[in-house]
Design a protein around this motif. Structure first.
Motif, short mmCIF file in Angstrom:
data_model
loop_
_atom_site.label_atom_id
_atom_site.label_comp_id
_atom_site.label_asym_id
_atom_site.label_seq_id
_atom_site.Cartn_x
_atom_site.Cartn_y
_atom_site.Cartn_z
N ASP A 186 -2.32 18.75 14.94
CA ASP A 186 -1.36 18.51 16.02
C ASP A 186 -1.91 17.53 17.05
O ASP A 186 -1.17 16.78 17.69
N THR A 187 -3.21 17.53 17.21
CA THR A 187 -3.83 16.63 18.20
C THR A 187 -4.32 15.33 17.56
O THR A 187 -4.17 14.26 18.15
N HIS A 188 -4.93 15.44 16.37
CA HIS A 188 -5.62 14.28 15.81
C HIS A 188 -4.96 13.68 14.56
O HIS A 188 -5.47 12.70 14.02
N GLY A 189 -3.87 14.28 14.09
CA GLY A 189 -3.22 13.75 12.88
C GLY A 189 -2.82 12.30 13.08
O GLY A 189 -2.43 11.89 14.18
N ARG A 190 -2.93 11.52 12.01
CA ARG A 190 -2.64 10.09 12.11
C ARG A 190 -1.14 9.84 12.30
O ARG A 190 -0.31 10.59 11.77
N ASP A 191 -0.82 8.79 13.06
CA ASP A 191 0.57 8.34 13.12
C ASP A 191 0.75 7.33 12.00
O ASP A 191 0.15 6.26 12.03
N LEU A 192 1.56 7.67 11.03
CA LEU A 192 1.77 6.79 9.88
C LEU A 192 3.25 6.45 9.79
O LEU A 192 4.10 7.25 10.19
N GLY A 223 0.55 0.18 4.71
CA GLY A 223 1.43 0.11 5.90
C GLY A 223 2.42 -1.05 5.88
O GLY A 223 3.65 -0.83 5.91
N PRO A 224 1.95 -2.32 5.79
CA PRO A 224 2.90 -3.45 5.82
C PRO A 224 3.85 -3.45 4.63
O PRO A 224 5.02 -3.82 4.78
N TYR A 225 3.37 -3.04 3.46
CA TYR A 225 4.25 -2.99 2.28
C TYR A 225 5.35 -1.95 2.48
O TYR A 225 6.50 -2.17 2.11
N PHE A 226 4.96 -0.82 3.04
CA PHE A 226 5.94 0.25 3.26
C PHE A 226 7.04 -0.23 4.21
O PHE A 226 8.23 -0.03 3.96
N ARG A 227 6.61 -0.91 5.29
CA ARG A 227 7.62 -1.40 6.26
C ARG A 227 8.53 -2.43 5.60
O ARG A 227 9.74 -2.43 5.81
N ASP A 228 7.94 -3.30 4.81
CA ASP A 228 8.72 -4.34 4.15
C ASP A 228 9.73 -3.73 3.17
O ASP A 228 10.91 -4.08 3.17
N PHE A 229 9.26 -2.78 2.35
CA PHE A 229 10.15 -2.15 1.36
C PHE A 229 11.30 -1.41 2.05
O PHE A 229 12.44 -1.49 1.63
N THR A 230 10.97 -0.65 3.09
CA THR A 230 12.02 0.16 3.71
C THR A 230 12.99 -0.71 4.53
O THR A 230 14.14 -0.34 4.74
N SER A 266 5.96 6.25 -0.10
CA SER A 266 4.60 6.16 0.43
C SER A 266 3.60 6.74 -0.57
O SER A 266 2.52 6.19 -0.77
N GLU A 267 3.95 7.84 -1.21
CA GLU A 267 3.00 8.45 -2.15
C GLU A 267 2.76 7.55 -3.36
O GLU A 267 1.63 7.47 -3.85
N ILE A 268 3.79 6.89 -3.84
CA ILE A 268 3.59 5.98 -4.98
C ILE A 268 2.72 4.81 -4.55
O ILE A 268 1.79 4.40 -5.23
N MET A 269 2.99 4.28 -3.35
CA MET A 269 2.20 3.14 -2.87
C MET A 269 0.75 3.53 -2.62
O MET A 269 -0.17 2.73 -2.81
N LEU A 270 0.53 4.77 -2.19
CA LEU A 270 -0.83 5.19 -1.83
C LEU A 270 -1.70 5.51 -3.04
O LEU A 270 -2.91 5.69 -2.88
#
Ligand code: SF4
Length: 353
Positions: A18-24, A55-62, A42-46
């Motif tokens: 809750d405090t340290h989880g990444r913002d993805l 990150g940039p690929y995910f934004r581009d695809f979506t 995201s899981e397939i890309m990862l």
């Protein structure tokens, strides 16, 4: 494990998340469930790729294909082109195929359990469990290398691979809490990507410090046990750089199945471990002509082997082949060329300057 100890571990990790989880880009926090399409993408890309790269690929695809139906309606070439740089092109082809199945056979909704997800193209046990946990909040236990490391240390499991994975899955299943399985799974992913790193785990800062078997036994550096790696073989091939009278270069599409499936390439011989005598290679060239062997070698490493290609060039070739695709060298970027083929183009360019 005693229920109280289990509860302590669950609470400590979730509080830390809750405090340290990444913002993805694909992640929602505070109990909001994410769109299964975005989780799946995201899981397939990862798979085999880092979060920073994805990150940039995910934004581009979506942005281009905001829904699974939109992705299903895209043509395969544009998906492969957008995928360039993520590697393992079979994943991109399966991604497109899977979108088609979800759109046409499931009315655009991903199955909401592991068995249903496992039936989709390109979704294996890890990805099915990860999507089921994150998108549908089910108590599923995805085990990849990161989670294997974290849990083998937490539980001080000393068995080596390949048996290690099922022991980790057995140990992990009862640890996943009822209320927040998706957050718990993502918290383990984050712990594995940050504090519980392969070489130098930062145990004092870890939410599981004081509850960790490997830390107590001073074995964090020894776990997980590693298998002995076999060296990768080296393969050779001859690539044919063929220019026509307009200066355009001959390309062909690789078979849909197999390595770099469906991608564009410069024609070449098979890639094999034995050397290729030039005379033998010329016999399998798409054209009979006068060849010039370029100096040096183009090398590339795939998951299972190292490849070394000698490039031979010819120009002014009046090649008439069914399905032949010609591209001017400065327009090669318009085609879905894998990295090894881009290296060939750069090599030719360098040899000529
Ligand atoms: S205490 Fe250390 S070894 Fe144990 S889970 Fe945390 S970071 Fe990993």
């Amino acid at each position: 494990m005693k229920a109280r100890e289990q509860h302590r571990r669950q609470t400590a990790l979730l509080d830390w998340y809750d405090t340290h989880g990444r913002d993805l880009p694909w992640r929602l926090k505070n109990g909001v469930r994410p769109d299964p399409y975005r989780v799946w993408l995201s899981e397939i890309m990862l798979q085999q790729t880092t979060v920073a790269t994805v990150g940039p690929y995910f934004r581009d695809f979506t942005a281009r294909w905001p829904t699974v139906e939109a992705l299903a309606a895209a043509d395969l070439d544009s998906v492969l082109h957008a995928w360039q740089g993520l590697g393992y092109y079979a994943r991109a082809r399966n991604l497109h195929k899977c979108a088609g199945v979800v759109a046409s056979e499931h009315r655009g909704r991903f199955p909401d359990d592991e068995p249903g997800l496992l039936k989709l193209p390109g979704i294996g046990p890890y990805t099915a469990a990860a999507i089921a946990a994150i998108a549908f909040n089910l108590r599923c236990a995805p085990v990849d290398g990161n989670i294997e490391r974290v849990i083998s240390r937490l539980m001080c499991i000393e068995a080596p691979p390949p048996g290690l994975r099922s022991l980790v899955a057995d140990a992990l299943a009862p640890l996943i809490p009822e209320g927040r399985p998706g957050d718990f799974v993502q918290a383990m992913m984050d712990l594995g990507a940050s504090l519980c790193s392969p070489r130098a785990p930062q145990c004092p800062a870890c939410p599981w410090a004081g509850m960790c078997g490997a830390m107590a036994a001073q074995k964090t550096g020894d776990l997980p046990k590693r298998p002995v790696k076999k060296p990768k073989p080296h393969r050779q091939g001859i690539a044919f750089w063929i220019e026509n009278t307009d200066g355009a270069v001959l390309l062909r599409r690789r078979p849909e199945k197999g390595l770099l499936g469906g991608m564009m390439e410069f024609p070449s011989t098979d890639w094999r471990e034995a050397d290729w005598p030039l005379e033998e290679a010329f016999a399998s060239a798409p054209v009979t002509t006068k060849w010039t062997a370029l100096p040096g070698v183009v090398s590339h490493t795939f998951t299972h082997f190292h490849l070394h290609l000698t490039v031979v060039a010819a120009n002014g070739c009046p090649v008439k082949q069914a399905g032949a695709i010609w591209s001017l060298p400065d327009r090669l970027g318009d085609h879905a060329l894998p990295t090894v083929m881009k290296k060939i183009a750069r090599h030719v360019d360098k040899c000529r300057t």
